[in-house]
Enzyme design. Structure first.
Site, mmCIF file in Angstrom:
data_model
loop_
_atom_site.group_PDB
_atom_site.id
_atom_site.type_symbol
_atom_site.label_atom_id
_atom_site.label_comp_id
_atom_site.label_asym_id
_atom_site.label_seq_id
_atom_site.Cartn_x
_atom_site.Cartn_y
_atom_site.Cartn_z
ATOM 1 N N GLY A 93 64.912 67.191 46.978
ATOM 2 C CA GLY A 93 65.588 66.191 46.159
ATOM 3 C C GLY A 93 64.638 65.073 45.780
ATOM 4 O O GLY A 93 65.031 63.905 45.698
ATOM 5 N N ARG A 117 66.747 69.731 41.273
ATOM 6 C CA ARG A 117 67.440 70.447 40.211
ATOM 7 C C ARG A 117 66.466 70.801 39.092
ATOM 8 O O ARG A 117 65.483 70.091 38.843
ATOM 9 C CB ARG A 117 68.584 69.612 39.637
ATOM 10 C CG ARG A 117 69.641 69.208 40.638
ATOM 11 C CD ARG A 117 70.870 68.601 39.954
ATOM 12 N NE ARG A 117 70.540 67.733 38.846
ATOM 13 C CZ ARG A 117 70.336 66.432 38.946
ATOM 14 N NH1 ARG A 117 70.385 65.841 40.140
ATOM 15 N NH2 ARG A 117 70.077 65.711 37.883
ATOM 16 N N PHE A 141 69.507 72.688 47.033
ATOM 17 C CA PHE A 141 69.345 72.669 48.494
ATOM 18 C C PHE A 141 70.603 73.132 49.217
ATOM 19 O O PHE A 141 70.609 73.282 50.430
ATOM 20 C CB PHE A 141 68.878 71.312 49.011
ATOM 21 C CG PHE A 141 69.600 70.098 48.465
ATOM 22 C CD1 PHE A 141 70.984 69.999 48.466
ATOM 23 C CD2 PHE A 141 68.860 69.032 47.960
ATOM 24 C CE1 PHE A 141 71.628 68.875 47.987
ATOM 25 C CE2 PHE A 141 69.492 67.896 47.473
ATOM 26 C CZ PHE A 141 70.882 67.810 47.494
ATOM 27 N N HIS A 159 72.690 60.335 52.085
ATOM 28 C CA HIS A 159 73.742 59.341 51.834
ATOM 29 C C HIS A 159 74.567 59.659 50.587
ATOM 30 O O HIS A 159 75.580 59.014 50.339
ATOM 31 C CB HIS A 159 73.151 57.925 51.783
ATOM 32 C CG HIS A 159 72.442 57.579 50.518
ATOM 33 N ND1 HIS A 159 72.345 56.274 50.069
ATOM 34 C CD2 HIS A 159 71.785 58.338 49.594
ATOM 35 C CE1 HIS A 159 71.666 56.246 48.937
ATOM 36 N NE2 HIS A 159 71.317 57.481 48.636
#
Length: 252
Positions: A93, A117, A141, A159
């Site tokens: 990410g 992505r 992921f 988060h």
């Protein structure tokens, strides 16, 4: 001065992000969270990441904000942990690769990989990949993460997600890791008692609820419980000069 892009800790990118339609309208639907809803879903009829895919200009504003967050998380990470022994660092990410650029410019030995992505990694230009030291790979992921790295980074990723989703992400990391590999979770750690914590941490906690519904900031105990559920052990939490901490975990 605070809005100049050449100022340290500039608020330029934050001002563009916080006032963009995607953020603003979700905050306007914040009351839906009182009934267990997702404010972004209520505002836009789609989840946050679908919104970003369908609004690429705003997605690039988001990427720029993450790379230039005024807490200097990426620079702080690079100086707060010894990456010299790693051959491959995968940033899961990892957005526009700013964290890896900061790390690899300080440590000449490792290579890096951004896993994010498809639309995100496609937006990383060749001249931002440190002459080939940074590889990009698209994927989710939730399905899998690249295997064989020495260090896996999750920087302000968990988060964004509920506990169940976090455990799914962590288990995919665990499956990809060889013995001796390390997982570094870079997040704020909030105090259970708001009277003792940073006010900004609880503001971000509310923002996560506005953007994702079930997402939130967590305490050290909550991170430890997530890690244990994915067969990791929290080994240490490293305080940095930034509001973020480095939570180091190994497989067990």
């Amino acid at each position: 001065m605070l809005l100049r892009t050449d100022e340290p800790n500039s608020l330029h990118h934050g001002a563009r992000f916080w006032t963009a339609p995607g953020s603003w309208k979700a905050w306007g639907a914040l009351d839906s969270a009182l009934a267990g809803g997702d404010p972004n879903q209520a505002a836009w009829g789609m989840d946050r990441f679908q919104y970003l895919r369908e609004h690429p200009a705003e997605a690039r504003i988001f990427d720029a904000f993450m790379a230039n967050f005024p807490d200097r998380r990426h620079q702080t990470l690079a100086v707060s942990y010894d990456f010299s022994g790693a051959k491959l660092i995968v940033d899961i990410g990892g957005g526009n690769a700013e964290a890896l650029r900061q790390i690899l410019e300080r440590f000449p030995g490792p290579r890096g990989m951004v896993f994010d992505r498809d639309d995100v990694v496609a937006a990383i230009p060749p001249d931002a990949r440190l002459d080939g030291r940074i590889e990009v790979r698209g994927g989710s992921f939730f399905d899998r993460v690249p295997e064989g790295a020495d260090i896996y980074l999750l920087i302000r990723v968990l988060h964004n997600w509920s506990d169940d989703d976090c455990i799914r992400i962590l288990r995919n990391c665990r499956s990809a890791m060889n013995p001796g590999a390390r997982l570094l979770i870079v997040e704020q750690i909030i105090e259970p008692d708001p009277a003792l914590g940073r006010p900004s941490g609880y503001l971000v906690d509310t923002h996560m609820m506005a953007m994702f519904g079930a997402a939130r900031e967590r305490t050290e105990t909550e991170f430890s419980e997530l890690l244990e559920s994915a067969r990791f052990a929290l080994e240490r939490a490293i305080e940095t000069a930034s509001p973020v901490w480095i939570i180091e975990a190994g497989s067990r």
